[in-house]
Design a protein around this motif. Structure first.
Motif, PDB file in Angstrom:
ATOM      1  N   ILE A   1     -12.751   5.380  -3.576  1.00 55.09           N
ATOM      2  CA  ILE A   1     -12.243   4.097  -4.003  1.00 55.09           C
ATOM      3  C   ILE A   1     -11.085   4.519  -4.647  1.00 55.09           C
ATOM      4  CG2 ILE A   1     -13.615   3.819  -5.887  1.00 55.09           C
ATOM      5  CD1 ILE A   1     -13.680   0.593  -5.051  1.00 55.09           C
ATOM      6  N   VAL A   2      -9.982   3.713  -4.791  1.00 52.42           N
ATOM      7  CA  VAL A   2      -8.807   3.709  -5.697  1.00 52.42           C
ATOM      8  C   VAL A   2      -8.688   2.456  -6.347  1.00 52.42           C
ATOM      9  CG1 VAL A   2      -6.402   4.199  -5.999  1.00 52.42           C
ATOM     10  CG2 VAL A   2      -7.852   5.303  -4.205  1.00 52.42           C
ATOM     11  N   LYS A   3      -8.786   2.615  -7.744  1.00 52.50           N
ATOM     12  CA  LYS A   3      -8.894   1.060  -8.659  1.00 52.50           C
ATOM     13  C   LYS A   3      -7.221   1.137  -9.020  1.00 52.50           C
ATOM     14  CE  LYS A   3      -9.555  -0.913 -13.042  1.00 52.50           C
ATOM     15  NZ  LYS A   3      -8.057  -0.556 -13.364  1.00 52.50           N
ATOM     16  N   VAL A   4      -6.459  -0.002  -8.980  1.00 50.42           N
ATOM     17  CA  VAL A   4      -5.107  -0.055  -9.545  1.00 50.42           C
ATOM     18  C   VAL A   4      -5.106  -1.466  -9.922  1.00 50.42           C
ATOM     19  CG1 VAL A   4      -3.783   1.440  -7.972  1.00 50.42           C
ATOM     20  CG2 VAL A   4      -4.295  -0.890  -7.408  1.00 50.42           C
ATOM     21  N   GLY A   5      -4.281  -1.675 -11.243  1.00 44.65           N
ATOM     22  CA  GLY A   5      -4.084  -2.917 -11.603  1.00 44.65           C
ATOM     23  C   GLY A   5      -2.793  -3.472 -11.632  1.00 44.65           C
ATOM     24  N   SER A   6      -2.417  -4.563 -12.065  1.00 44.44           N
ATOM     25  CA  SER A   6      -1.125  -5.386 -12.108  1.00 44.44           C
ATOM     26  C   SER A   6      -0.282  -4.513 -13.124  1.00 44.44           C
ATOM     27  CB  SER A   6      -1.114  -6.646 -12.712  1.00 44.44           C
ATOM     28  OG  SER A   6      -1.819  -7.026 -13.687  1.00 44.44           O
ATOM     29  N   ASP A   7      -0.697  -3.963 -14.052  1.00 44.07           N
ATOM     30  CA  ASP A   7       0.064  -2.983 -14.867  1.00 44.07           C
ATOM     31  C   ASP A   7       0.384  -1.679 -14.351  1.00 44.07           C
ATOM     32  OD1 ASP A   7      -0.195  -4.973 -16.970  1.00 44.07           O
ATOM     33  OD2 ASP A   7      -1.687  -3.687 -18.316  1.00 44.07           O
ATOM     34  N   ASP A   8      -0.419  -1.175 -13.596  1.00 44.07           N
ATOM     35  CA  ASP A   8      -0.006  -0.022 -12.862  1.00 44.07           C
ATOM     36  C   ASP A   8       0.958  -0.213 -11.785  1.00 44.07           C
ATOM     37  OD1 ASP A   8      -2.300   1.139 -14.453  1.00 44.07           O
ATOM     38  OD2 ASP A   8      -3.579   0.707 -12.498  1.00 44.07           O
ATOM     39  N   ALA A   9       0.892  -1.387 -11.222  1.00 40.68           N
ATOM     40  CA  ALA A   9       2.015  -1.719  -9.908  1.00 40.68           C
ATOM     41  C   ALA A   9       3.309  -1.933 -10.830  1.00 40.68           C
ATOM     42  CB  ALA A   9       1.420  -3.082  -9.264  1.00 40.68           C
TER      43      ALA A   9
ATOM     44  N   LEU B   1       4.344  -0.420 -13.639  1.00 42.22           N
ATOM     45  CA  LEU B   1       4.740   0.611 -14.310  1.00 42.22           C
ATOM     46  C   LEU B   1       5.118   1.600 -13.104  1.00 42.22           C
ATOM     47  CD1 LEU B   1       5.360   2.218 -16.999  1.00 42.22           C
ATOM     48  CD2 LEU B   1       3.006   2.928 -16.821  1.00 42.22           C
ATOM     49  N   LEU B   2       4.471   1.784 -12.188  1.00 39.14           N
ATOM     50  CA  LEU B   2       4.685   2.982 -11.199  1.00 39.14           C
ATOM     51  C   LEU B   2       5.574   2.313  -9.978  1.00 39.14           C
ATOM     52  CD1 LEU B   2       1.134   4.656 -11.259  1.00 39.14           C
ATOM     53  CD2 LEU B   2       3.193   5.425 -12.370  1.00 39.14           C
ATOM     54  N   TYR B   3       5.201   1.209  -9.746  1.00 37.80           N
ATOM     55  CA  TYR B   3       6.013   0.732  -8.570  1.00 37.80           C
ATOM     56  C   TYR B   3       6.767  -0.483  -8.432  1.00 37.80           C
ATOM     57  CZ  TYR B   3       2.328   3.856  -6.343  1.00 37.80           C
ATOM     58  OH  TYR B   3       1.639   4.830  -5.955  1.00 37.80           O
ATOM     59  N   ASP B   4       6.933  -1.425  -7.804  1.00 38.36           N
ATOM     60  CA  ASP B   4       8.045  -2.378  -7.728  1.00 38.36           C
ATOM     61  C   ASP B   4       7.007  -3.939  -8.253  1.00 38.36           C
ATOM     62  OD1 ASP B   4       6.302  -3.381  -6.007  1.00 38.36           O
ATOM     63  OD2 ASP B   4       8.079  -3.263  -4.285  1.00 38.36           O
TER      64      ASP B   4
ATOM     65  N   ASP C   1      -0.294  -6.453  -4.221  1.00 43.92           N
ATOM     66  CA  ASP C   1      -0.756  -6.847  -2.849  1.00 43.92           C
ATOM     67  C   ASP C   1      -0.333  -5.735  -1.781  1.00 43.92           C
ATOM     68  OD1 ASP C   1      -2.361  -8.995  -3.324  1.00 43.92           O
ATOM     69  OD2 ASP C   1      -0.800 -10.456  -3.013  1.00 43.92           O
ATOM     70  N   ALA C   2       1.187  -5.313  -2.085  1.00 39.50           N
ATOM     71  CA  ALA C   2       1.725  -4.206  -1.369  1.00 39.50           C
ATOM     72  C   ALA C   2       1.178  -2.990  -1.734  1.00 39.50           C
ATOM     73  CB  ALA C   2       3.303  -4.359  -1.491  1.00 39.50           C
ATOM     74  N   LEU C   3       1.045  -2.856  -3.014  1.00 34.47           N
ATOM     75  CA  LEU C   3       0.472  -1.504  -3.458  1.00 34.47           C
ATOM     76  C   LEU C   3      -0.882  -1.140  -2.799  1.00 34.47           C
ATOM     77  CD1 LEU C   3       0.334   1.105  -5.033  1.00 34.47           C
ATOM     78  CD2 LEU C   3      -0.295  -0.164  -7.123  1.00 34.47           C
ATOM     79  N   ARG C   4      -1.740  -2.035  -2.686  1.00 38.89           N
ATOM     80  CA  ARG C   4      -3.238  -2.215  -2.042  1.00 38.89           C
ATOM     81  C   ARG C   4      -3.047  -1.825  -0.646  1.00 38.89           C
ATOM     82  NH1 ARG C   4      -4.612  -7.233  -2.102  1.00 38.89           N
ATOM     83  NH2 ARG C   4      -4.937  -7.577   0.118  1.00 38.89           N
ATOM     84  N   ALA C   5      -1.890  -2.384  -0.056  1.00 34.07           N
ATOM     85  CA  ALA C   5      -1.929  -1.787   1.347  1.00 34.07           C
ATOM     86  C   ALA C   5      -1.293  -0.653   1.580  1.00 34.07           C
ATOM     87  CB  ALA C   5      -0.913  -3.163   1.998  1.00 34.07           C
ATOM     88  N   ARG C   6      -0.372  -0.161   0.816  1.00 32.43           N
ATOM     89  CA  ARG C   6       0.001   1.041   0.692  1.00 32.43           C
ATOM     90  C   ARG C   6      -1.297   2.184   0.631  1.00 32.43           C
ATOM     91  NH1 ARG C   6       5.465   3.254  -1.818  1.00 32.43           N
ATOM     92  NH2 ARG C   6       4.993   5.398  -2.359  1.00 32.43           N
ATOM     93  N   LEU C   7      -2.083   1.967  -0.416  1.00 29.52           N
ATOM     94  CA  LEU C   7      -3.027   2.904  -0.772  1.00 29.52           C
ATOM     95  C   LEU C   7      -4.026   2.948   0.431  1.00 29.52           C
ATOM     96  CD1 LEU C   7      -3.502   2.138  -4.509  1.00 29.52           C
ATOM     97  CD2 LEU C   7      -2.345   4.041  -3.423  1.00 29.52           C
ATOM     98  N   ARG C   8      -4.230   1.733   0.995  1.00 29.49           N
ATOM     99  CA  ARG C   8      -5.018   1.918   2.235  1.00 29.49           C
ATOM    100  C   ARG C   8      -4.466   2.596   3.434  1.00 29.49           C
ATOM    101  NH1 ARG C   8      -9.922   1.103   3.731  1.00 29.49           N
ATOM    102  NH2 ARG C   8      -9.783  -0.712   5.113  1.00 29.49           N
ATOM    103  N   GLN C   9      -3.081   2.563   3.635  1.00 21.71           N
ATOM    104  CA  GLN C   9      -2.429   3.185   4.631  1.00 21.71           C
ATOM    105  C   GLN C   9      -2.681   4.618   4.335  1.00 21.71           C
ATOM    106  OE1 GLN C   9       1.425   1.883   5.338  1.00 21.71           O
ATOM    107  NE2 GLN C   9       1.541   2.501   7.382  1.00 21.71           N
ATOM    108  N   ALA C  10      -2.397   5.030   3.117  1.00 27.90           N
ATOM    109  CA  ALA C  10      -2.436   6.390   2.739  1.00 27.90           C
ATOM    110  C   ALA C  10      -3.872   7.011   2.930  1.00 27.90           C
ATOM    111  CB  ALA C  10      -2.149   6.535   1.468  1.00 27.90           C
ATOM    112  N   GLY C  11      -4.793   6.322   3.399  1.00 26.79           N
ATOM    113  CA  GLY C  11      -6.304   6.861   3.760  1.00 26.79           C
ATOM    114  C   GLY C  11      -7.427   6.403   2.493  1.00 26.79           C
ATOM    115  N   ALA C  12      -7.034   5.820   1.704  1.00 21.42           N
ATOM    116  CA  ALA C  12      -8.257   5.461   0.591  1.00 21.42           C
ATOM    117  C   ALA C  12      -8.959   4.443   1.607  1.00 21.42           C
ATOM    118  CB  ALA C  12      -7.497   4.758  -0.398  1.00 21.42           C
TER     119      ALA C  12
END
Length: 305
Positions: free
Chosen positions: A178-186, A188-191, A195-206
């Motif tokens: 499992i990978v946990k991410v929060g709105s603050d992570d999104a 600070l690290l992404y855009d 929701d897009a980050l969740r999809a990105r991590l699933r596509q990456a194999g999580a």
């Protein structure tokens, strides 16, 4: 003898020096430490692998972990123990300034650490220096073959290279339990698009992704489906939200130690329980995990950050 499921947590342990209208006080904290203590309070034997200094602050950290029954494999801390200066504004929102030890933290994986990882059913990583390729190489080597849960938990005051942090973090996502991410992570690290980050991590194999969005609750996505849960309603005022994410991660990780939900109903129940634990934790100052049951038994007070 039957096998006892165990966990190991890798990441930070520090002293939070809190400045607010009530004055100045110190609490033992760190995201990884909070998760390790939280898992132990949920009944999972747990070891923390972290950098801890041989100084007064380190003694407080060791005593706190011992009091809560958490094992410690400590890496040497040439700059002393990590410390965060925490300023709270009028709304209670914290800002952090980290000392040199926190900014230059490093973890060593000797025989004791590697044995703790080998003995664990789940290895949890939180607030790790993913922007240091040497540290990422070392933890990847130490975790070869382990089931892993990851919370990137970046801190602006520790982050030296955003792009490198993202690369290091995403190197470890493939096949994570499992990978946990929060709105603050999104943000600070992404855009900022969770929701897009969740999809990105699933596509990456999580195998599963837990996305927390503060007052908007959380979404957990796994092969069995996508599950949502609001913030849990519990008696009493919200006192401190700092440990909510760590409590949520500990609550979900508990359900992954020694097993894995298979049905949508099991995943939903796991998420709902984690949200209950997070809500209970917010009813007291500090990041020490509470459960609704512990609040009913009158367990409050300051025990850590």
């Amino acid at each position: 003898m039957p096998h006892t499921p165990r966990a190991v947590v890798i990441g930070d342990a520090l002293i939070d020096e809190i400045h607010d209208a009530g004055g100045v006080r110190e609490l033992v904290g760190g995201a990884a430490l909070n998760v390790a203590v939280g898992l132990r309070r949920l009944g999972i034997p747990t070891t923390l692998i972290a950098m801890v200094g041989d100084d007064e602050a380190g003694a407080h950290i060791r005593e706190y972990l011992s009091d809560h029954g958490v094992g410690l494999v400590a890496s040497a801390a040439p700059h002393g123990s990590s410390r965060a200066i925490v300023q709270r504004d009028a709304h209670g929102e914290p800002t952090y300034v980290f000392n040199e030890a926190a900014q230059r933290r490093s973890i060593h994986y000797g025989d004791e650490a590697r044995q703790a990882i080998a003995d664990a059913d789940l290895a949890v990583i939180s607030c790790f220096p993913f922007d240091d390729p040497v540290e990422v190489d070392a933890v990847n080597d130490a975790l070869a073959g382990a089931r892993v849960a990851i919370d990137p938990n970046p801190r602006a005051g520790m982050l030296s290279d955003r792009a490198e942090f993202v690369r290091g973090f995403e190197r470890m996502v493939a096949d994570a339990a499992i990978v946990k991410v929060g709105s603050d992570d999104a943000a600070l690290l992404y855009d900022g698009d969770l929701d897009a980050l969740r999809a990105r991590l699933r596509q990456a194999g999580a195998q599963a992704v837990l996305a927390t969005a503060g007052k908007d609750g959380a979404i957990l996505e796994a092969d069995a489906g996508t599950f949502a849960a609001p913030i849990s309603e519990l008696p009493g005022p919200i006192v401190d939200t700092v440990g909510a994410g760590d409590a949520t991660l500990a609550g979900v990780a508990e359900g992954l130690v020694g097993g894995r939900p298979e049905t949508g109903e099991q995943w939903q129940r796991l998420l709902d329980r984690a949200m209950d634990v997070a809500a209970a934790t917010c009813r007291s100052e500090g990041g020490l995990l509470r459960t609704p049951e512990s609040l009913e038994n009158g367990e409050r007070g300051v025990h850590g950050s």
